[in-house]
Each structure stands twice: as C-alpha cells, then as structure tokens.
Design a protein around this motif. Structure first.
Motif, PDB file in Angstrom:
ATOM      1  N   GLN A 156      86.735  34.955 -51.718  1.00  0.00           N
ATOM      2  CA  GLN A 156      86.212  33.479 -51.896  1.00  0.00           C
ATOM      3  C   GLN A 156      86.936  32.974 -52.953  1.00  0.00           C
ATOM      4  N   ALA A 157      86.981  33.672 -54.104  1.00  0.00           N
ATOM      5  CA  ALA A 157      87.917  33.291 -55.320  1.00  0.00           C
ATOM      6  C   ALA A 157      89.247  32.723 -55.070  1.00  0.00           C
ATOM      7  N   LEU A 158      89.890  33.769 -54.394  1.00  0.00           N
ATOM      8  CA  LEU A 158      91.193  33.466 -53.737  1.00  0.00           C
ATOM      9  C   LEU A 158      91.342  32.244 -53.183  1.00  0.00           C
ATOM     10  N   ALA A 159      90.447  31.899 -51.976  1.00  0.00           N
ATOM     11  CA  ALA A 159      90.455  31.146 -51.121  1.00  0.00           C
ATOM     12  C   ALA A 159      89.994  29.473 -51.959  1.00  0.00           C
ATOM     13  N   ASP A 160      88.988  29.678 -52.975  1.00  0.00           N
ATOM     14  CA  ASP A 160      88.822  28.358 -53.778  1.00  0.00           C
ATOM     15  C   ASP A 160      90.175  28.047 -54.495  1.00  0.00           C
ATOM     16  N   ILE A 161      90.954  29.194 -54.820  1.00  0.00           N
ATOM     17  CA  ILE A 161      92.190  28.707 -55.837  1.00  0.00           C
ATOM     18  C   ILE A 161      93.014  28.211 -55.086  1.00  0.00           C
ATOM     19  N   VAL A 162      93.250  28.692 -53.727  1.00  0.00           N
ATOM     20  CA  VAL A 162      94.006  27.941 -52.692  1.00  0.00           C
ATOM     21  C   VAL A 162      93.949  26.426 -52.659  1.00  0.00           C
ATOM     22  N   ARG A 163      92.398  26.498 -52.138  1.00  0.00           N
ATOM     23  CA  ARG A 163      92.064  25.076 -52.124  1.00  0.00           C
ATOM     24  C   ARG A 163      92.062  24.010 -53.141  1.00  0.00           C
ATOM     25  N   SER A 164      92.120  24.525 -54.352  1.00  0.00           N
ATOM     26  CA  SER A 164      92.044  23.795 -55.633  1.00  0.00           C
ATOM     27  C   SER A 164      93.644  23.341 -55.987  1.00  0.00           C
ATOM     28  N   GLY A 165      94.683  24.012 -55.164  1.00  0.00           N
ATOM     29  CA  GLY A 165      96.022  23.511 -55.258  1.00  0.00           C
ATOM     30  C   GLY A 165      96.713  24.393 -56.315  1.00  0.00           C
ATOM     31  N   LYS A 166      96.107  25.390 -56.966  1.00  0.00           N
ATOM     32  CA  LYS A 166      96.609  26.064 -58.068  1.00  0.00           C
ATOM     33  C   LYS A 166      97.476  27.211 -57.531  1.00  0.00           C
ATOM     34  N   ALA A 167      97.412  27.468 -56.336  1.00  0.00           N
ATOM     35  CA  ALA A 167      98.249  28.201 -55.596  1.00  0.00           C
ATOM     36  C   ALA A 167      98.183  28.046 -54.132  1.00  0.00           C
ATOM     37  N   LEU A 168      99.510  28.154 -53.277  1.00  0.00           N
ATOM     38  CA  LEU A 168      99.960  27.744 -52.281  1.00  0.00           C
ATOM     39  C   LEU A 168      99.579  28.880 -51.220  1.00  0.00           C
ATOM     40  N   TYR A 169      99.411  29.950 -51.468  1.00  0.00           N
ATOM     41  CA  TYR A 169      99.182  31.063 -50.664  1.00  0.00           C
ATOM     42  C   TYR A 169      98.427  32.137 -51.408  1.00  0.00           C
ATOM     43  N   ALA A 170      97.499  33.201 -50.644  1.00  0.00           N
ATOM     44  CA  ALA A 170      96.803  34.132 -51.242  1.00  0.00           C
ATOM     45  C   ALA A 170      97.579  35.456 -50.892  1.00  0.00           C
ATOM     46  N   GLY A 171      97.472  36.412 -51.780  1.00  0.00           N
ATOM     47  CA  GLY A 171      98.167  37.823 -51.596  1.00  0.00           C
ATOM     48  C   GLY A 171      97.323  38.807 -52.214  1.00  0.00           C
ATOM     49  N   VAL A 172      97.641  40.119 -51.722  1.00  0.00           N
ATOM     50  CA  VAL A 172      96.783  41.224 -52.383  1.00  0.00           C
ATOM     51  C   VAL A 172      98.003  42.268 -52.598  1.00  0.00           C
ATOM     52  N   SER A 173      97.763  43.189 -53.809  1.00  0.00           N
ATOM     53  CA  SER A 173      98.627  44.119 -54.135  1.00  0.00           C
ATOM     54  C   SER A 173      97.813  45.388 -54.325  1.00  0.00           C
ATOM     55  N   ASN A 174      98.155  46.453 -53.991  1.00  0.00           N
ATOM     56  CA  ASN A 174      97.912  47.638 -53.915  1.00  0.00           C
ATOM     57  C   ASN A 174      96.712  47.881 -53.120  1.00  0.00           C
ATOM     58  N   TYR A 175      96.335  47.198 -52.035  1.00  0.00           N
ATOM     59  CA  TYR A 175      95.609  47.356 -51.014  1.00  0.00           C
ATOM     60  C   TYR A 175      95.702  48.283 -50.206  1.00  0.00           C
ATOM     61  N   ASN A 176      94.757  49.315 -49.857  1.00  0.00           N
ATOM     62  CA  ASN A 176      94.787  50.048 -48.575  1.00  0.00           C
ATOM     63  C   ASN A 176      94.590  49.330 -47.336  1.00  0.00           C
ATOM     64  N   LYS A 177      94.606  50.267 -46.351  1.00  0.00           N
ATOM     65  CA  LYS A 177      94.513  49.742 -44.817  1.00  0.00           C
ATOM     66  C   LYS A 177      93.163  49.045 -44.723  1.00  0.00           C
ATOM     67  N   GLU A 178      91.906  49.717 -45.142  1.00  0.00           N
ATOM     68  CA  GLU A 178      90.850  49.421 -45.105  1.00  0.00           C
ATOM     69  C   GLU A 178      90.517  48.039 -45.833  1.00  0.00           C
ATOM     70  N   TYR A 179      91.014  48.117 -47.112  1.00  0.00           N
ATOM     71  CA  TYR A 179      90.596  46.921 -47.952  1.00  0.00           C
ATOM     72  C   TYR A 179      91.404  45.456 -47.222  1.00  0.00           C
ATOM     73  N   THR A 180      92.776  46.131 -47.047  1.00  0.00           N
ATOM     74  CA  THR A 180      93.489  44.993 -46.247  1.00  0.00           C
ATOM     75  C   THR A 180      92.784  44.163 -45.008  1.00  0.00           C
ATOM     76  N   GLU A 181      92.373  45.265 -43.896  1.00  0.00           N
ATOM     77  CA  GLU A 181      91.726  44.735 -42.828  1.00  0.00           C
ATOM     78  C   GLU A 181      90.625  43.798 -43.050  1.00  0.00           C
ATOM     79  N   LYS A 182      89.740  44.435 -44.211  1.00  0.00           N
ATOM     80  CA  LYS A 182      88.444  43.382 -44.779  1.00  0.00           C
ATOM     81  C   LYS A 182      88.991  42.071 -45.147  1.00  0.00           C
TER      82      LYS A 182
END
Length: 336
Positions: A156-182
C-alpha cells in the motif's frame, strides 16, 4: 561562472549501439546494461572518477542509474553524489534517464529506519529525493522481504508513493517467488504499476531459477533485472593469477571472502575463461551475455571502478547469443 569547457554534452551517437528491452509487460524499457551505484560512489570514493564513469555510461547508451538509500559508505552518500552529478551534468537529460532507488535495509537509528513499514518507506524516499535533487524517481523498490510487517502495508505504501507522483513505477528487490506472487496480487488490486523484481543472478548463483521466481516473473509480466552478474568479480579475469592486493577478496569484505575461491572455483573460472576466449570475449563479457541470453532478464546491473570497465562491458550487446554446445559446456563447468 560555469567553466564552459567542462560543461557536459552527451554523445550524439549514444543510442546507436545499446539495446533496450521491455520491462515485463510495461511500457518502460531498460538498457541491456545498467549502471549500479552499490560500490565506488560513496563518500570515500573519487568524485571526478564517478563523474567520468557516469558520462561514459550515458554516452554509451546506459540510461539507467540504480541506487539505494544506504549505498555508500556512508549511508546516503551515493545518492548525495548522484545529486551533485545531476546538478552539474545530467539535469538537461532527466527525461532520458531511468533513475531508481530503494529502501528496506538499515538506514538510520531507531525502529523506523529499517525493513518495510509505511513510515520507513515514505520517510526514506523523501530523504532520497532531497539527496538526489529530484522531484521523482522512475522506480522505487522495496529492497527486501520483511517477515514481520504485513505485505499489504508495504505494498500500500508503494502504491501511494506512485499515486503521489514521487515514483512512476513500483519494484521489489530480493523477493522470492511466494512474496513476488503476493505482491503482484496486492498491487494489481491497487492498480499500481508493479513492473520489476531485482535479484542476484549469475553463472555461479542460479537461485532465481531454483526458487522459481524467474519463470514466474515471465508468466506474470514482471521484469527481472540482475545484480551481481559477475559474482562479485569472480567471473572476471581478476583471479586467474591469484588474489590481487586491491581486490575485494583481499580486503575480505562482507560480500566476498578468500574462502569463496576454492580450488574447484578457481578451476571453473579458468575453464570459463578459455571458453570466453573461444567466443572472442573476456570472461566478464561472456558472463554478462549469459545472464541476458533469454528474454527473461531485461537488464544486467554492472558495477565499475573506472570508465574503461564500462566500455568493455557494453560491447556484450553485440553478442548475447550462445550455441547449444556452448551452453552445455557452461553447465558442465559450473556443475558442483
């Protein structure tokens, strides 16, 4: 008054060689090779060398600069140095650049400067933007999985950051398959453009294949950008004649140790180097080409300590294909 002779003007042919790959199913494209600020951009490093590396990278079509809040040392210094570079050289080219940063690891004292809480992520990005002298970043990453914070809060924080215009896209780093799916599921419901997972990947580290995240990201339309594609320097010719005094292993840093260079590992490095010669490449070039051999990885993140290394690595875009025989040889050499 500015020194006109030192004003940077980007090479007019900078887009002639580089290849650009679509990031998942998004509209964004990454250069096949991106420049990481993990090492050699901190407070203890030479600023003029940083400037020359960034100029060289952009002149060769590297449009992505990858940072994180705690890159340095000291924490924040890579972003601060980038902010200076932005002001002095790259402000006219902002719309040609993909600039990313992350938060998730230790950054400041106390319970609010680490992991994945809404408070930490939002405060960290505000600090990062000030250091980098930017209004927004192109991608903001959560840097690692947090087993204690609900993933819904982090996403939700990532989504709100994108919605605010402070980032254009969201990404994750070091996420395994389970966390990425979620993460994909949650951000899809939030209508947030989640486009990339940044993971370690090299001939010597196949974790993203073993845990299934590489295949899943392809199916889900999430891009993968690979860091440490040279296995912290082991997939170069640096260690063919022993351990140089100025190498990371000689310094015995926390990511690479002398114990990593076993006799078996040295044998693998030597054999891979011979194969690279047969391909007309250096070992480093072949290792980067291997990571990009299919369309499941859209970019490799390189580190560099001097401009010549960037020039050497960039030539891989002309030779990323392998014969079946070469791939089989690599698998045989890398078997443990």
């Amino acid at each position: 008054m500015a020194d006109i002779a030192n004003i940077y003007k980007a090479d007019a042919s900078r887009y002639d060689l580089m290849q650009y790959n679509r990031v998942g199913k998004s509209g964004l494209k990454f250069p096949a090779v991106s420049l990481g600020f993990w090492h050699n951009f901190g407070s203890k490093d030479n600023y003029d060398n940083m400037k020359q590396m960034c100029r060289t990278a952009f002149d060769l079509g590297i449009t992505q600069f990858d940072l994180a809040n705690n890159y340095g040392p000291v924490y924040g210094s890579a972003e601060s140095n980038f902010g200076r570079l932005m002001e002095e050289d790259f402000r006219p080219y902002r719309d040609e650049l993909v600039i990313t940063t992350k938060a998730g690891y230790d950054m400041w004292d106390g319970p609010y400067g680490n992991w994945g809480s809404r408070k930490y992520l939002m405060a960290s990005l505000d600090q990062s933007l000030k250091r980098m002298k930017l209004d927004y970043v192109d991608i903001f990453y959560h840097h690692r999985m947090d087993p204690d914070t609900p993933l819904e809060e982090t996403m939700q924080a990532l989504a709100d950051i994108v919605r605010s215009g402070k980032a254009l896209y969201a990404g994750v780093s070091n996420y395994n398959k389970e966390y990425t799916e979620k993460a994909v599921s949650i951000l899809k419901e939030l209508h947030c453009p989640f486009i990339v997972n940044q993971r370690r990947y090299s001939m010597f580290d196949r974790t993203i294949e073993e845990d299934g995240v590489k295949k899943y990201c392809k199916e889900a339309g999430v891009g993968i950008i690979a860091f440490s594609p040279l296995a912290q320097g082991m997939l170069t010719d640096k260690y063919l004649e022993g351990i140089p005094q100025d190498s990371r292993i000689a310094r015995d840093n926390r990511f690479l140790h002398k114990s990593d260079l076993t006799e078996e590992r040295l044998r693998q490095i030597a054999e891979l180097n011979e194969l690279a010669k047969q391909r007309g490449q250096t070992l480093a070039q072949m290792a980067l080409s291997w990571v990009l051999k299919d369309d499941e990885v859209c970019s490799v993140l390189i580190g560099a300590s001097k401009p010549s290394q960037i020039k050497e690595n960039i030539s891989i875009v002309e030779q990323t294909s392998f014969s079946e025989e070469e791939l089989k040889m690599i698998e045989k050499i890398c078997e443990r």
